[in-house]
Design a protein around this motif. Sequence first.
Motif, mmCIF file in Angstrom:
data_model
loop_
_atom_site.group_PDB
_atom_site.id
_atom_site.type_symbol
_atom_site.label_atom_id
_atom_site.label_comp_id
_atom_site.label_asym_id
_atom_site.label_seq_id
_atom_site.Cartn_x
_atom_site.Cartn_y
_atom_site.Cartn_z
ATOM 1 N N ASP A 1 -4.538 -1.866 -5.581
ATOM 2 C CA ASP A 1 -5.475 -0.822 -5.146
ATOM 3 C C ASP A 1 -4.788 0.537 -5.044
ATOM 4 O OD1 ASP A 1 -7.533 -2.622 -5.038
ATOM 5 O OD2 ASP A 1 -7.442 -2.919 -2.858
ATOM 6 N N SER B 1 -4.775 1.631 -8.815
ATOM 7 C CA SER B 1 -6.035 1.772 -9.555
ATOM 8 C C SER B 1 -7.046 2.680 -8.864
ATOM 9 C CB SER B 1 -6.659 0.394 -9.795
ATOM 10 O OG SER B 1 -7.013 -0.228 -8.578
ATOM 11 N N TRP B 2 -6.999 2.741 -7.497
ATOM 12 C CA TRP B 2 -7.948 3.594 -6.786
ATOM 13 C C TRP B 2 -7.341 4.934 -6.360
ATOM 14 C CZ3 TRP B 2 -12.963 2.700 -6.896
ATOM 15 C CH2 TRP B 2 -13.396 1.420 -7.183
ATOM 16 N N GLY B 3 -6.122 5.179 -6.778
ATOM 17 C CA GLY B 3 -5.461 6.436 -6.449
ATOM 18 C C GLY B 3 -5.014 7.150 -7.707
ATOM 19 N N LEU C 1 -6.765 6.560 -11.224
ATOM 20 C CA LEU C 1 -7.995 7.279 -11.572
ATOM 21 C C LEU C 1 -7.670 8.632 -12.183
ATOM 22 C CD1 LEU C 1 -10.229 6.503 -8.461
ATOM 23 C CD2 LEU C 1 -10.525 5.629 -10.787
#
Length: 651
Positions: free
Chosen positions: A218, A221-223, A226
């Motif tokens: 996470d 992929s979420w920091g 992106l």
Amino acid sequence: MNAQGPVHRVAIVGTGTIGASWATHYLARGFEVTATDPAPAAEEALRAYVAEAWDAAATLGAEPGTSPDRLRFTTDMREAVADADFVQENAPERPDLKVRLFADIDDATPPDAIIASSSSGITMSVIQAECRNPQRTLIGHPFNPPHIIPLVEVVGGTKTAPRTVRDAMSFYTAIGKKPIHLKKELPGHVANRLQAALYREVVHLIDQGVLDVADSDDAVSWGPGLRWGVMGPNLLWHLGGGEGGIRHFMETLMPGMAGMWHGLGDPRLTPELEEKIVGGVLEEADGHSVGELAARRDAMLLSLLAVRGSGRATTPPADRHETAKVTPEAPVTPEAPVTPGAASPRPGGGTATERRQRLFVLEISGAGRVFSVNPDGTDKRFLVSGCGFPDGVAVDAAAGHIYWTNMGSPPLDDGSIERVDLDGGNRTTIVPDGATHTPKQLHLEAVGRKLYWGDREGMRVMRCDLDGTNIETLVRTGRTDSDRRDETRWCVGVAVDPGAGHLYWSQKGPSDAGRGKILRAGIDVPAGESADRRSDVEVLLQGLPEPIDLQLDLTERTLYWTDRGDPPRGNSVNRAPVDPPGGRREPEILWTHLMEGIGIALDLDGGRLFVTDMAGTVYAADLDGSNRREILIVQGNLTGIAHALVPAEEH
């Protein structure tokens, strides 16, 4: 386009996952595609992959009238490439295999066709070595899966023509790819190295208990992940600098980031850590199969690419950069020649009587070189260049000599052995071209003053005096061309136990076939017998993936070796007792995850070993495999390594 005009026909050589994905992309772009692969059921697997991937490829811009049914398949490689304008090769990552394969492709294709390799780790200078027309060969390394991800890394070899690079860049751009031109060769190219650098820190943070596997995913992929899907890190830091841009970032924020580099981890991938990551990943997958997760990934990638294609995430600098990629590039030039004996300043000096440890390493990429380095990776010095695919190295510190084997061109039977002084001077050929076929690992036996080596395509174990005279064949496993095609007969590694009177050697077998062996016999051919027919040959270990170089610890009666086969047992460093109680030898895997492990050297006084791999890494570890660390990385394609105690003025 190729050297003469537009591309109409594409040949895919090797139809594994990468080759099948390439075939899908080329078909969707309207090309006539002929694929070839010798593996059983290869055609069935290829057509199934193309059918499943077709919708995704079509979403990204299939040409009118295209269909997966237009794919043609043949098991005859020469037939597949006979009328190709562009060849995309995707064979297994084996240097010897790719060298032979490229020579065959070069011989079978039209003279104006471009031949590209998807190789992720082997340099084109190595792959193109046997081609009669190497100027038209290059690396076109995709990012997986090629039918979705646009990136292609393009890099030529020392013999690649600049026009070939320009034409390949233009061709890849025209078919919807985003090619980048690497100005220098290095194993792993660029994108995989960036991934490896990030994942090293991820593994370190998991190992230190900072976060678990799911949170580490996470965090990416979420920091930053992106943002990286929109812009690269340099342009993002330009934004991070505020109104002052990248200059302000460098002046105010970069020092802190640079300071953080020194605290980054260097994790040791233990079995316990591997299981920790495996367990975390399976928990994160939550019962979904690999295929289901891949489909989810591809759907998200298509959505992201659609956003990028709409122009909502592009900037003028990005557009300018894309245009610049297809303009004529600077010529691809080899490195400047190395002057034998040239050396960098010696740190700390040293007295004439002082002796220091040095490693001597062979690099087959580029110019083919011999270099030396301290055991901690410092003070690297090039000693010799222009070697013909050097593979095995041995050092006679007392006499002040370095010996190495040159494999030459296997089809030409032109192997040789050379010698230089410890400083790289007085280069001499002691075993001339053709006196040995494809010499591999070299062993110097100090008691008898002999050199021993494995002769791969020669299917022999050989020896000679230190001046190259009295060449003898001690073991011969075959003689005919048919025998030579049987890789179970190929002799590679060699080690000698003069006290017990034993000769050890490895026969690697075909790639990952589990038919490799390590054998033992007397140092001398028994009276009345011949090298072909010896009654004293003993098979010590068999069923190995692909055993390569050997080393003996005679005090502990232990044999060490590298294995370049696939995991879980291959790409590994191993050891086994030479004379175990009861005669049962169980190999112990000391570590895995090498990238084509080749050379091995022991420092018994220091209780450590050194290993090289084809990805350009030199490793050090304790003799039991613990305390493993990388002392050099990105050193080209490395083969043999030797450890020696030499006079300080010669190191």
